[in-house]
Write an enzyme that holds these catalytic residues in place. Structure first.
Site, PDB file in Angstrom:
ATOM      1  N   GLU A 107      46.059  36.865  37.692  1.00  9.67           N
ATOM      2  CA  GLU A 107      46.066  37.746  38.867  1.00  9.67           C
ATOM      3  C   GLU A 107      44.690  38.400  39.051  1.00  9.67           C
ATOM      4  O   GLU A 107      44.076  38.840  38.091  1.00  9.67           O
ATOM      5  CB  GLU A 107      47.134  38.830  38.615  1.00  9.67           C
ATOM      6  CG  GLU A 107      47.329  39.836  39.688  1.00  9.67           C
ATOM      7  CD  GLU A 107      48.429  40.843  39.317  1.00  9.67           C
ATOM      8  OE1 GLU A 107      49.287  40.534  38.447  1.00  9.67           O
ATOM      9  OE2 GLU A 107      48.410  41.953  39.861  1.00  9.67           O
ATOM     10  N   GLU A 158      43.386  46.822  44.942  1.00 14.06           N
ATOM     11  CA  GLU A 158      44.493  47.748  45.128  1.00 14.06           C
ATOM     12  C   GLU A 158      43.943  49.067  45.655  1.00 14.06           C
ATOM     13  O   GLU A 158      42.907  49.531  45.181  1.00 14.06           O
ATOM     14  CB  GLU A 158      45.216  48.029  43.807  1.00 14.06           C
ATOM     15  CG  GLU A 158      45.937  46.838  43.237  1.00 14.06           C
ATOM     16  CD  GLU A 158      46.599  47.168  41.913  1.00 14.06           C
ATOM     17  OE1 GLU A 158      47.827  47.141  41.849  1.00 14.06           O
ATOM     18  OE2 GLU A 158      45.887  47.482  40.954  1.00 14.06           O
TER      19      GLU A 158
END
Ligand code: NAG
Ligand code: NAG
Ligand code: NAG
Ligand code: NAG
Ligand code: NAG
Length: 357
Positions: free
Chosen positions: A134, A138
């Site tokens: 991943e 964010e």
């Protein structure tokens, strides 16, 4: 303005299974993906939707640009996608997650988005592989001046080591549109905002206490990219709640939404060279230029997808950055990393994203 809302209330499970596309070795197509009602796949064709438009359903997710995994998306008349976090009478608000339908194994991906500037709400743009490698952008809405980068390997839950906090360039705010880029090469990941490099992580030097022996903490499996908004302020985990900025202060609002204008995908081949598609035999389908041309789902092809400008070679590290000086660090942070307790708190809990939805 005409909006078409698709709601997938049935999929309220906190953690979604993989999309059933295992063993895809990448089917990247270079081009700009707008948010078009005809180009998004719904796994459950029985979900009621407004009857105004022909709604793709059934068929193969790979025939579409995106897949709605959870929540609500509205398609605005200018091809912008609005994804919602919706208040519930009790309990956490329902977020939204949308995944690309094609896998990238190395490439440069840029999302132009406007995050939710509200404490408790997390807005994301990430890559995610079937084995949970991943790469993240964010944004926690309580701090409108920063965005956070992170990287995970094989889904190993190691926090506080791989994340970093970056100021939006030029004193900008996450409440405005910015280009968030993940440039993922086989040897290096770069995170950029508005084309300005914020961080660079070399594969060779990326290790950490929880990295399996002999391996590198470095995503290396075909990945979808995902966009989402979710309620971090109501998480079961106290760390996640603090990181997200605490409970959402709803006031009179019943929902909050992030806007995603487009995602630009530039595929790389196995030598990190920009290519129109990868593998070279990948059918050129899906990458819609705009929604003015009627598309017939699920077989719609736009034909001439846009080949984006070729990225330039990696620039030399700026003088005095930590990259050049790094000898043993697992994470090389090139940019302005915030100081102060807030940033420290953020860094501790970065990247709860995968578990958050
Ligand atoms: C993926 O590959 C593995 C190993 O070859 C195989 O066992 C599995 O059945 C495959 N899965 C799918 C969905 O084809
Ligand atoms: C269109 O795009 C702009 C950003 O350029 C956005 O602010 C606006 O809300 C979008 N929707 C409509 C209907 O104009
Ligand atoms: C969001 O809230 C507004 C104002 O309450 C409402 O009009 C709208 O329908 C809501 N949209 C969604 C998708 O829930
Ligand atoms: C939309 O795409 C079509 C087909 O590629 C093109 O002919 C047309 O000019 C585009 N329209 C806009 C507004 O970009
Ligand atoms: C969609 O594609 C399949 C496989 O190529 C074909 O059999 C089918 O007729 C197509 N459907 C439409 C509506 O074009």
């Amino acid at each position: 303005m005409r909006t078409i809302a698709y709601t997938l209330l049935a999929l309220a499970a906190p953690i979604l299974p993989a999309l059933g596309q295992a063993n895809v070795t990448g089917n990247c197509v270079t081009g700009r993906l707008n948010f078009d009602a005809l180009r998004i796949f719904r796994s459950d064709p029985s979900v009621a939707v407004p009857p105004a438009a022909p709604i793709p359903s059934g068929g193969t997710v790979a025939n579409y640009d995106f897949s709605l995994n959870l929540g609500t998306i509205e398609f605005e008349s200018n091809n912008t996608g609005r994804i919602f976090v919706k208040r519930e009478a009790t309990g956490p608000a329902i977020g939204t997650k949308v995944s690309s339908s094609r896998y990238v194994l190395y490439g440069s991906i840029t999302a132009r988005l406007r995050a939710v500037p509200q404490a408790g709400v997390v807005t994301t743009f990430i890559t995610m592989s079937d084995r949970h490698d991943e790469i993240d952008w964010e944004i926690t809405g309580g701090d409108t001046r920063t965005a956070q980068s992170n990287v995970f390997y094989k889904g190993i839950q190691e926090f506080g080591v791989h994340g970093a906090v970056h100021n939006i360039p030029n004193g900008g705010s996450v409440a405005d549109f910015h280009d968030y880029t993940i440039e993922w090469r086989s040897d290096r990941i770069r995170w950029l905002i508005d084309g300005v490099e914020q961080r660079s992580l070399a594969r060779e030097s990326s290790t950490s206490p929880m990295t399996p022996p002999g391996e590198r903490w470095f995503p290396s499996t075909p990945s979808l990219f995902q966009i989402s908004v979710w309620d971090g302020g109501s998480s079961d985990s106290e760390g996640t709640r603090s990181w997200a900025g605490g409970p959402i202060q709803w006031g009179a609002a019943q929902n909050l939404s992030a806007l995603y204008q487009y995602v630009d995908v530039q595929c790389y081949d196995d030598q990190n060279r920009p290519v129109p598609a990868w593998p070279a035999t990948t059918p050129a389908r899906g990458a819609t230029l705009n929604n003015t041309t009627p598309l017939t789902a699920p077989n719609a092809t736009s034909g001439g997808h846009t080949v984006l400008a070729q990225p330039t070679a990696l620039p030399p590290p700026p003088p005095g950055n930590k990259n050049a000086a790094s000898t043993s660090g697992a994470v090389e942070v090139v940019s302005t990393v915030m100081s102060g307790s807030k940033a420290a708190l953020a860094a501790l809990f970065v990247a709860v994203l995968a578990v958050g939805l």
